[in-house]
Design a protein around this motif. Structure first.
Motif, short mmCIF file in Angstrom:
data_model
loop_
_atom_site.label_atom_id
_atom_site.label_comp_id
_atom_site.label_asym_id
_atom_site.label_seq_id
_atom_site.Cartn_x
_atom_site.Cartn_y
_atom_site.Cartn_z
N VAL B 245 1.42 13.71 18.51
CA VAL B 245 0.99 12.33 18.75
C VAL B 245 1.72 11.39 17.80
CG1 VAL B 245 -1.01 12.20 17.21
CG2 VAL B 245 -0.99 10.91 19.32
N LYS B 246 1.97 11.88 16.61
CA LYS B 246 2.69 11.04 15.67
C LYS B 246 4.11 10.80 16.14
CE LYS B 246 0.48 11.86 11.24
NZ LYS B 246 0.68 12.57 9.97
N LYS B 247 4.75 11.87 16.59
CA LYS B 247 6.12 11.75 17.06
C LYS B 247 6.20 10.80 18.24
CE LYS B 247 8.19 15.96 15.76
NZ LYS B 247 7.93 17.36 16.12
N LYS B 248 5.17 10.92 19.07
CA LYS B 248 5.21 10.16 20.31
C LYS B 248 4.99 8.67 20.05
CE LYS B 248 2.97 10.25 24.84
NZ LYS B 248 1.80 10.83 25.51
N TYR B 249 4.06 8.40 19.14
CA TYR B 249 3.68 7.00 19.01
C TYR B 249 4.24 6.31 17.78
CZ TYR B 249 0.46 7.61 22.84
OH TYR B 249 -0.09 7.84 24.06
N ILE B 250 4.70 7.11 16.82
CA ILE B 250 5.16 6.46 15.61
C ILE B 250 6.67 6.39 15.61
CG2 ILE B 250 5.23 6.61 13.11
CD1 ILE B 250 2.50 7.79 13.23
N SER B 251 7.19 5.17 15.54
CA SER B 251 8.62 4.99 15.70
C SER B 251 9.32 4.87 14.36
CB SER B 251 8.88 3.74 16.54
OG SER B 251 8.19 2.66 15.94
N HIS B 252 8.57 4.91 13.29
CA HIS B 252 9.24 4.72 12.01
C HIS B 252 8.62 5.60 10.93
CE1 HIS B 252 5.83 1.96 11.94
NE2 HIS B 252 5.76 2.31 10.67
N ARG B 253 9.38 5.75 9.85
CA ARG B 253 8.85 6.44 8.69
C ARG B 253 9.01 5.54 7.48
NH1 ARG B 253 10.79 12.58 8.46
NH2 ARG B 253 8.79 12.77 7.39
N ILE B 254 8.42 5.97 6.39
CA ILE B 254 8.49 5.16 5.18
C ILE B 254 9.38 5.90 4.18
CG2 ILE B 254 7.15 4.09 3.33
CD1 ILE B 254 6.16 3.05 5.94
N THR B 310 10.19 10.56 1.53
CA THR B 310 9.83 9.93 2.81
C THR B 310 8.42 10.37 3.19
OG1 THR B 310 10.62 11.77 4.15
CG2 THR B 310 12.20 10.01 3.66
N THR B 311 7.69 9.45 3.79
CA THR B 311 6.32 9.78 4.24
C THR B 311 6.11 9.27 5.65
OG1 THR B 311 5.58 7.77 3.18
CG2 THR B 311 5.13 9.84 2.02
N ASP B 312 5.12 9.89 6.34
CA ASP B 312 4.71 9.40 7.65
C ASP B 312 3.67 8.33 7.45
OD1 ASP B 312 6.21 11.10 9.13
OD2 ASP B 312 4.69 12.70 9.10
N PRO B 313 3.65 7.36 8.29
CA PRO B 313 2.49 6.46 8.28
C PRO B 313 1.28 7.25 8.79
CG PRO B 313 4.03 5.84 10.01
CD PRO B 313 4.61 7.03 9.33
N GLY B 314 0.09 6.85 8.40
CA GLY B 314 -1.11 7.63 8.74
C GLY B 314 -1.45 7.55 10.21
N ILE B 315 -2.43 8.34 10.57
CA ILE B 315 -2.88 8.39 11.95
C ILE B 315 -3.54 7.06 12.36
CG2 ILE B 315 -5.06 9.46 11.31
CD1 ILE B 315 -3.18 10.45 14.42
N GLU B 316 -3.96 6.29 11.34
CA GLU B 316 -4.49 4.94 11.65
C GLU B 316 -3.52 4.17 12.53
OE1 GLU B 316 -4.26 5.94 8.37
OE2 GLU B 316 -5.85 5.04 7.17
N GLU B 317 -2.25 4.29 12.14
CA GLU B 317 -1.22 3.57 12.88
C GLU B 317 -1.23 3.98 14.35
OE1 GLU B 317 1.25 1.40 11.69
OE2 GLU B 317 0.01 1.29 9.88
N VAL B 318 -1.41 5.26 14.55
CA VAL B 318 -1.41 5.78 15.92
C VAL B 318 -2.56 5.16 16.71
CG1 VAL B 318 -1.52 7.83 17.35
CG2 VAL B 318 -0.45 7.94 15.10
#
Lengths: 265, 323, 265
Positions: B245-254, B310-318
């Protein structure tokens, strides 16, 4: 059996809770003596002046009054908290009842005891004993049996009427005002022989709001104000009404739960 | 695979009486009450297998609680099928209750004014737990949850975190097959949350208890859940693992970089600065268009770098993005 | 005056928020009126010669007494307010408000009484008067005298309650005595029964005590059992007690305030 054991354990926990708050049992007792004292003194003053009230003497009315108080005390002790259902529905406690493996009605019944019930009950018994002595009664087995039967029946009757009123919380949010609305009728039945209030009142409190079955009819039987032939009829009628109310209130309760389970409020 | 919960076409529709102000409307409502139908849960399908920890998430009013209430037997569905441990919750409410444990975060199941142990003893009878099982679980839970010293304290004197730990233990004495946790970490501080998560992981691993968790704290989800179900407006939007779900909906990383000296401006076009603190800067970048390796190489050739991550944004973002 | 209006509005909003309770209070008031009316009718029918007044007079007395109780509400007042706030421990806030404490209590109680008079007393009395041939006013002079006397009665009740409230400062726990106090008010003020029903010796004592100013004097003026010059005598009696009780209250209040300030709460 499991039900009984659980009920006992629920009550035990509630007694433990009551102990935590054991603030002033005696202040409460004193208060109740005062409340009931005022009512009885009023009747005493009236009868001191007028001798009798529609054929009833002072100690006969004390008996009438105390029998009611005894049943009320037992009801308050074990069932008074039925009326808290409205709070449980609003604050979500009732959901918890439904996810536990026991009948929610028993959980509700087990969910409280009221200390003041003990005082009421004791005062009622004292009143009955005083009346018994002052009226120089001399009962046989059957009379004692009838007394016991009516005390039990009265307590059950109180509780099923209360259950019916409480179950209204499933439809209307507040049911307490409806209980409060019967207060004055209850007081009248407790304080005076109901034939002074006219026949319509008598019909009302013998059927739809059957409070007279708690004290008026048994007092008439036990103080020999009816003929012997009438007694079985009175007893049967009382039991019939109690059964009807029992069925009515448990049906209402079941319907209420179904409604709750389909609306969630 | 061994399904514990099966849900098919599950719906819940509430009828709500419309309340309008004004005497005419009130009178009209008395005679012809106008109802409005609210669809809380709409045509839901999912299957949950034994031993899974599933995060059930979505915004407020999405229908999470309604679903949980149907699964626990509190509410009767309007349509659809559901089975929990091979029985239908609302039909066999008591049988179902024996097999599930429920924790409502805001509402304790313990008796408020009596010592914790008294509540446990009552639950022992309520759930027909035998002495051996009770003693075993009591010592196990009081150890892991560190509640041994709380046993003789009345619940009302416990802090929220202590109460929650006691509540969690209370829901597990009868070794349920499924544990429903409705906002279990709400209002708790970080330390207690950690402890609770560790405990949930442990009992899940050890006793193969299936856990269904609703929460607003995405850290709970990230640390605990192998799978998430997202619902919004009563409908299922996503069902699968967290990374997909992260890959699908999150277009960026930090990207977090600590520079060796103070940098006033940066000449890498794909990096967008979002925060800075002295020599540490945070950037956002689209990881589907730019590879991390390229960016790092670029940085190292142009600047002096002390550290980076590098980090992923949290699931909140999703959730924010989907709903 | 502005304060009075503010309190009045506040009471009004609380009351309308509990609409069911409002109707239940009305219902209870009616039932009580009915019960007393039936009681007096029966007693009058059987022992009419023992009454000092006519049947319509006693029915008017009891009906008005029940209706007026909803205005006077002696079971609620400054003594309850103080007792509650002492228990919660925030009575100290009231002592240092910019308004005199007794005035604050009076405005609070009086605004409530006014509201209750309009919402409960007048409607129930008027409706009940249709059913029980109750006698209304004779002439304008009668109306004025009655209302002045009711107001004086309210003042006496307020001063009594205030004195009782002050006791809370001294003993801190009054709940046990509350019922006793309420019972004394109900009895000795003539709310339950006209004072001439009491045995002679009690009548002579009650004749000089302040209690009869609350219900007995206004109601007796209303049913014209007190008339002519006696009206003015009775009112002088009421004024006398208002002054005496007010002064005692002030004095006691000063002492308590000093003690509280010295002890620092």
């Amino acid at each position: 059996m499991r039900g009984l054991k659980l009920y006992y354990l629920y009550l035990r926990i509630n007694f433990l809770r009551a102990l935590e708050y054991r603030s002033d049992f005696f202040a409460g007792l004193f208060g109740l003596i005062m409340v009931n004292g005022v009512s009885l003194i009023l009747i005493w003053v009236l009868l001191e002046k007028f001798q009798d009230l529609n054929g009833w003497a002072f100690w006969e009315i004390v008996f009438l009054y105390s029998l009611y108080l005894t049943c009320l005390g037992l009801n308050n002790l074990f069932f008074r908290h039925l009326i808290n259902l409205e709070n449980y529905i609003v604050d979500g406690t009732f959901d918890r009842f439904l996810v536990r493996p026991w009948n929610p009605l028993f959980q509700l019944l087990g969910n409280g005891v009221s200390q003041s019930g003990v005082s009421d009950f004791l005062l009622g018994l004292v009143g009955i004993s005083l009346a018994y002595t002052n009226l120089s009664l001399n009962w046989g087995f059957i009379d004692w049996g009838i007394l016991l039967l009516y005390i039990l029946n009265g307590t059950v009757l109180f509780s099923v009427v209360l259950l019916a009123i409480s179950s209204l919380s499933f439809w209307l949010i507040k049911s307490r005002p409806f209980l409060y609305g019967t207060m004055e009728i209850q007081e009248s039945v407790q304080h005076y022989p109901i034939d002074i209030f006219g026949k319509y009142f008598k019909y009302l409190v013998s059927s739809i709001l059957p409070y007279a079955l708690i004290n008026y009819y048994p007092t008439k039987i036990l103080l020999h104000k009816v003929t012997n032939i009438q007694i079985p009829f009175y007893v049967l009628y009382t039991i019939l009404i109690t059964v009807i109310f029992f069925l009515l209130s448990t049906t209402l309760w079941k319907k209420g739960i179904n409604r709750y389970q389909s609306t969630g409020s | 695979m061994n399904p514990v919960i099966e849900v098919k076409g599950l719906s819940k529709v509430f009828k709500v009486y419309e309340k309008k102000k004004g005497i005419v409307n009130i009178l009209q409502n008395l005679i012809f009450p106008r109802c409005k139908e609210i669809v809380a849960v709409n045509n839901l399908d999912f299957t949950i297998n034994k031993g899974e920890i599933v995060g059930y998430i979505g915004p407020n009013g999405a229908g999470k609680s309604t679903t949980i209430k149907m699964l626990t037997g509190v509410l009767v569905p309007s349509a659809g099928k559901l089975t929990v441990c091979d029985s239908i919750p609302y039909k066999n409410r008591i049988k179902n209750a024996m097999k599930i444990g429920v924790v409502f975060g805001q509402k304790s199941q313990l008796w408020w004014d009596v010592p914790v142990i008294e509540s446990y003893r009552l639950l022992k009878e309520l759930y027909k737990i035998d002495d051996r099982q009770f003693e075993k679980n009591l010592s196990l839970y009081s150890e892991i949850l560190d509640i041994k010293n709380l046993m003789h304290t009345p619940v009302r004197q416990l802090s929220l975190g202590q109460r929650m730990r006691c509540d969690l233990a209370a829901s597990l004495f009868h070794d349920p097959e499924v544990l429903f946790l409705d906002e279990p970490t709400i209002g708790l501080d970080v330390g207690v949350k950690e402890k609770l998560r560790a405990f949930i992981k442990e009992i899940n691993a050890e006793k193969k208890i299936t856990v269904i968790l609703t929460t607003h704290d995405m850290k709970d989800v990230e640390e605990l859940c192998s799978r998430i179900i997202i619902i919004n407006n009563g409908e299922k939007i996503y069902d699968g693992d967290l990374n997909t779900v992260k890959k699908k909906y999150i277009s960026h990383r930090i990207l977090k970089v600590e520079f060796g000296n103070n940098i006033s401006s940066l000449h890498i076009p794909c990096l967008e600065i979002i925060r800075e603190e002295d020599n540490i800067k945070w950037f956002r970048f689209d990881h589907r268009k730019n590879s991390v390796a390229d960016i790092i190489k670029n940085l190292f050739t142009q600047y002096s770098i002390i550290d980076f991550a590098t980090t992923d944004p949290g699931i909140e973002e999703v959730v924010k993005k989907i709903c | 005056m502005r304060l009075l209006v503010a309190f009045f509005r506040q009471h009004f909003y609380t009351l309308t928020a509990y609409r069911t309770s409002f109707w239940m209070t009305i219902l209870n008031t009616f039932i009580k009126i009915y019960a007393y009316a039936m009681l007096w009718t029966i007693l009058f029918d059987t022992k009419g010669e023992l009454f000092a007044i006519t049947l319509p007079q006693i029915l008017t007395y009891s009906t008005a007494s029940v209706a007026l109780s909803q205005t006077f509400t002696w079971w609620d007042g400054p003594h309850i307010y103080v007792a509650n706030n002492v228990r919660k421990g925030n009575i100290i806030l009231d002592l240092f408000r910019p308004i005199d404490f007794e005035l604050h209590m009076f405005v609070r109680g009086f605004s409530n009484a006014l509201l209750n008079f309009c919402l409960y007393t007048i409607p129930t009395f008027l409706v009940a008067s249709v059913f029980f041939h109750v006698r209304l006013f004779h002439d304008v002079h009668h109306v004025i005298m009655f209302f002045v006397s009711v107001f004086l009665g309210y003042l006496v009740l307020f001063c009594l309650n205030f004195l009782f409230a002050l006791l809370s400062f001294i003993t801190l726990e009054l709940s046990g005595y509350l019922h006793a106090y309420h019972g004394i008010i109900a009895f000795f003020s003539g709310q339950l029964i006209p004072l001439w029903i009491f045995p002679g010796y009690l009548q002579r004592i009650l004749d000089v005590l302040p209690f009869k100013s609350v219900f007995y004097i206004p109601l007796s003026i209303f049913i014209r059992d007190i008339n002519g010059l006696n009206i003015y005598h009775s009112m002088l009696f009421q004024v006398f007690w208002v002054l005496i009780l007010f002064l005692i209250g002030r004095l006691l209040w000063k002492v308590i305030l000093k003690r509280t300030v010295v002890q620092g709460g």
